[in-house]
Motif scaffolding. Sequence first.
Motif, mmCIF file in Angstrom:
data_model
loop_
_atom_site.group_PDB
_atom_site.id
_atom_site.type_symbol
_atom_site.label_atom_id
_atom_site.label_comp_id
_atom_site.label_asym_id
_atom_site.label_seq_id
_atom_site.Cartn_x
_atom_site.Cartn_y
_atom_site.Cartn_z
ATOM 1 N N THR A 26 13.094 -2.198 1.973
ATOM 2 C CA THR A 26 12.367 -3.092 2.875
ATOM 3 C C THR A 26 11.031 -2.499 3.249
ATOM 4 O O THR A 26 10.006 -3.183 3.240
ATOM 5 N N ALA A 27 11.085 -1.218 3.620
ATOM 6 C CA ALA A 27 9.824 -0.589 4.027
ATOM 7 C C ALA A 27 8.798 -0.679 2.911
ATOM 8 O O ALA A 27 7.647 -1.088 3.118
ATOM 9 N N CYS A 28 9.221 -0.288 1.705
ATOM 10 C CA CYS A 28 8.282 -0.324 0.581
ATOM 11 C C CYS A 28 7.746 -1.727 0.365
ATOM 12 O O CYS A 28 6.535 -1.931 0.213
ATOM 13 N N VAL A 29 8.645 -2.688 0.380
ATOM 14 C CA VAL A 29 8.176 -4.051 0.085
ATOM 15 C C VAL A 29 7.249 -4.538 1.175
ATOM 16 O O VAL A 29 6.276 -5.249 0.908
ATOM 17 N N MET A 30 7.525 -4.118 2.392
ATOM 18 C CA MET A 30 6.615 -4.540 3.464
ATOM 19 C C MET A 30 5.218 -4.004 3.210
ATOM 20 O O MET A 30 4.224 -4.719 3.292
ATOM 21 N N PHE A 38 3.925 -3.128 0.432
ATOM 22 C CA PHE A 38 3.316 -3.786 -0.726
ATOM 23 C C PHE A 38 2.845 -5.188 -0.370
ATOM 24 O O PHE A 38 1.779 -5.637 -0.811
ATOM 25 N N THR A 39 3.651 -5.857 0.429
ATOM 26 C CA THR A 39 3.254 -7.211 0.801
ATOM 27 C C THR A 39 1.977 -7.187 1.614
ATOM 28 O O THR A 39 1.054 -7.972 1.379
ATOM 29 N N VAL A 40 1.956 -6.286 2.578
ATOM 30 C CA VAL A 40 0.739 -6.190 3.397
ATOM 31 C C VAL A 40 -0.466 -5.887 2.516
ATOM 32 O O VAL A 40 -1.524 -6.497 2.642
ATOM 33 N N GLU A 41 -0.280 -4.949 1.622
ATOM 34 C CA GLU A 41 -1.386 -4.587 0.742
ATOM 35 C C GLU A 41 -1.839 -5.783 -0.080
ATOM 36 O O GLU A 41 -3.040 -6.058 -0.208
ATOM 37 N N TYR A 42 -0.877 -6.516 -0.603
ATOM 38 C CA TYR A 42 -1.237 -7.659 -1.442
ATOM 39 C C TYR A 42 -1.985 -8.706 -0.634
ATOM 40 O O TYR A 42 -2.998 -9.251 -1.079
ATOM 41 N N LEU A 43 -1.492 -8.955 0.572
ATOM 42 C CA LEU A 43 -2.148 -9.976 1.378
ATOM 43 C C LEU A 43 -3.552 -9.538 1.770
ATOM 44 O O LEU A 43 -4.496 -10.332 1.773
ATOM 45 N N LEU A 44 -3.691 -8.254 2.082
ATOM 46 C CA LEU A 44 -5.028 -7.764 2.422
ATOM 47 C C LEU A 44 -5.981 -7.906 1.245
ATOM 48 O O LEU A 44 -7.134 -8.315 1.402
ATOM 49 N N ALA A 76 6.509 -7.415 -8.587
ATOM 50 C CA ALA A 76 7.205 -6.263 -8.037
ATOM 51 C C ALA A 76 7.903 -6.587 -6.723
ATOM 52 O O ALA A 76 8.926 -5.987 -6.408
ATOM 53 N N ILE A 77 7.306 -7.494 -5.956
ATOM 54 C CA ILE A 77 7.924 -7.712 -4.651
ATOM 55 C C ILE A 77 8.760 -8.985 -4.581
ATOM 56 O O ILE A 77 9.501 -9.188 -3.630
#
Lengths: 252, 655
Positions: B231-235, B237-243, B266-267
């Motif tokens: 979960t932590a990793c995906v969070m 990654f998600t934040v990074e992708y959205l940014l 990946a996510i």
Amino acid sequence: MRGQGRKESLSDSRDLDGSYDQLTGHPPGPTKKALKQRFLKLLPCCGPQALPSVSENSVEDEFELSTACHRPEGLEQLQEQTKFTRKELQVLYRGFKNECPSGIVNEENFKQIYSQFFPQGDSSTYAAFLFNAFDTNHDGSVSFEDFVAGLSVILRGTVDDRLNWAFNLYDLNKDGCITKEEMLDIMKSIYDMMGKYTYPALREEAPREHVESFFQKMDRNKDGVVTIEEFIESCQKDENIMRSMQLFDNVI
Amino acid sequence: MAAGVAAWLPFARAAAIGWMPVANCPMPLAPADKNKRQDELIILNVSGRRFQTWRTTLERYPDTLLGSTEKEFFFNEDTKEYFFDRDPEVFRCVLNFYRTGKLHYPRYECISAYDDELAFYGILPEIIGDCCYEEYKDRKRENAERLMDDNDSENNQESMPSLSFRQTMWRAFENPHTSTLALVFYYVTGFFIAVSVITNVVETVPCGTVPGSKELPCGERYSVAFFCLDTACVMIFTVEYLLRLFAAPSRYRFIRSVMSIIDVVAIMPYYIGLVMTNNEDVSGAFVTLRVFRVFRIFKFSRHSQGLRILGYTLKSCASELGFLLFSLTMAIIIFATVMFYAEKGSSASKFTSIPASFWYTIVTMTTLGYGDMVPKTIAGKIFGSICSLSGVLVIALPVPVIVSNFSRIYHQNQRADKRRAQKKARLARIRVAKTGSSNAYLHSKRNGLLNEALELTGTPEEEQMGKTTSLIESQHHHLLHCLEKTTGLSYLVDDPLLSVRTSTIKNHEFIDEQMFEQNCMESSMQNYPSTRSPSLSSHPSLTTTCCSRRSKKTTHLPNSNLPATRLRSMQELSTIHIQGSEQPSLTTSRSSLNLKADDGLRPNCKTSQITTAIISIPTPPALTPEGESRPAPASPGPNTNIPSIASNVVKVSAL
């Protein structure tokens, strides 16, 4: 990859079907001329310079051509034989040597040089006729002496000499008379030099008609051939031709 | 028309004799050769090396410099030769072009130097002969890429103050070295990618047994822990992708790009897993989806240049790879067929069908040889051995092409990095050299004015003053001076572009010309403004002995009584030399930068006297520069100056 340098590259599969050789770009198998030359080379009496003709085909022949360097006779002799001055001969030779470092021109080269002056049409046929006219000893190559001799007649000769030379040019088989077929060939070659894009457009019958009018003018006894006497006589009577012969006085 | 063939024109014209008798109409008149001069040798002197050629040789190409009348501009009447102040080596190639009609490109020559020379002589590079054209084009492309690289990196490094927040963010993402935050983000994401990949791997390792059941993989044993990690990793990654999505200049293009697809792939499995319940039907499919988590490892390509190069190489070698694949497929099919029919006779043969033989063929051709399928008949063994021999060949052929491509791209990248690193040092050195030359201007400006002043008073002692400047220099300086006068500003050596603040060379400023002009009006002296204007900025660094610290100085209103005192400043002798406490004269500054302070003493006095003379202020003492040598000032103005000057750094002027 030598094959790539030639026009036929690896981009098509002609090689596989046996129509040419990948490496040299020529049809595979030795050509007749190459065989003949190899045979002649074996004979001790024939040096490379005596080879009658230089084939365009195999690479070996190209080497032979380049080593067979022909040098003209001395400047004084040429001055005696032709009507050019020393300086003119120098200028002519410099141009000649530049284009043909080996000292002789073969027909291919001759055609190539002549075609540079007529980019739009196909001057190869006319150039071939010219070559035969310059090549007085019919050995397949024009040396500087031949070249200068021909030029001397055209540019410095009398009108009669020039007409003689022109007759010699038209008489393709050198039998002393011009037939309609020979004239037609010449006419076609002249029209070929104009190329396709002319105004008015070239008609199929134009050369033939031109030949007819020529024969009408030249052929006195209407026997279908023009002999040298008829030719010179007719030309001397024609104002236009006489005047145009004077054009050559100032070319060099 | 080719060069040499021009010499055959007489022949071509002579050959026209064949047309004359058949022509029906009269021929046109031939052009007259008016100046029928003999062909002459002309001498071309290129930087001392003499080339000689016939005039007609050069006239073969009338649209070039040498072939046209343009060369007459270079004709030297005295020596009767054409003199060109250019490179003789390249001229050799140029002249050979006239002689032979072929332009060659010498490999040892620098491409831009060669291009310059060709441009000078008016020759188009396109006519370079086939023998050299490829080399020329390659070098030119390489050079263009190099310059483009440099320009790109330059543009990137320029500070663009007007970037929006979004643009700054995008730049931070693309180039982590732009700010510390970007670097931190870069490393954090890298760390989490690694964690995620390791998690995926460790999840499947058997982790000891729970009593009462068989061995479990770690993933099932510590499922909660792993779930939290995931979960932590995906969070992250998600934040990074959205940014990234927010910051991208072209969102549509970003969504279509490879990295973004990898990110999404990946996510996605995680979110799909969240959404789906423990439905038995789809859990099989879900397990498949988890495989996609391994694509997270591709996210490393943002962090590794080598990976990117590899990817780019593979992309650029797509045709070679395709060919490799194609030829391998051909060979596999051929050999599989042969092996199948060869082994058909033998009983219990594993070669049950041609597709089944594919496996054998592949394993054999790549020289793996598992041995699970082995031919038993003699024919099968023969063909099997042929298969393995040919496999080596077929694979070995396209591989060097791919390798060389990779090597070329990799080295290009390395060179690009090296160039960027060297660039900074290079630029710094260039700046240093440049500031030296602007120093010269300031010096001569000062000296020039001094000289003028001296001339006015007719003082013979000038030699101390001037450095002798060459005519070119003095003209250049006059030009700059005119510009200063035109704009009403004057040059500040401390030019931000030159980043002098960090350099230790110079630290001089000039008085603001505008203030000067004001003062000029008021004092009715055209050229000698009489006030010291406030300098523009203070330089924190005291550099060498010849430079002094400047500090802001308040303006003194022009006063006709005081112009003399200002003469220093008037003369814009920015180099107010303050050495310790006993710096007597501001005029020391007038001396050249290289002179020591003591040398300037005499000029000091001189100038003050001059000042006096010019401004006709009766009190020389008032005009003498501050310092111990100065007698009691005649006016309060200088007095007030003294302490300030003595204590502060005089800031003369700045532009």
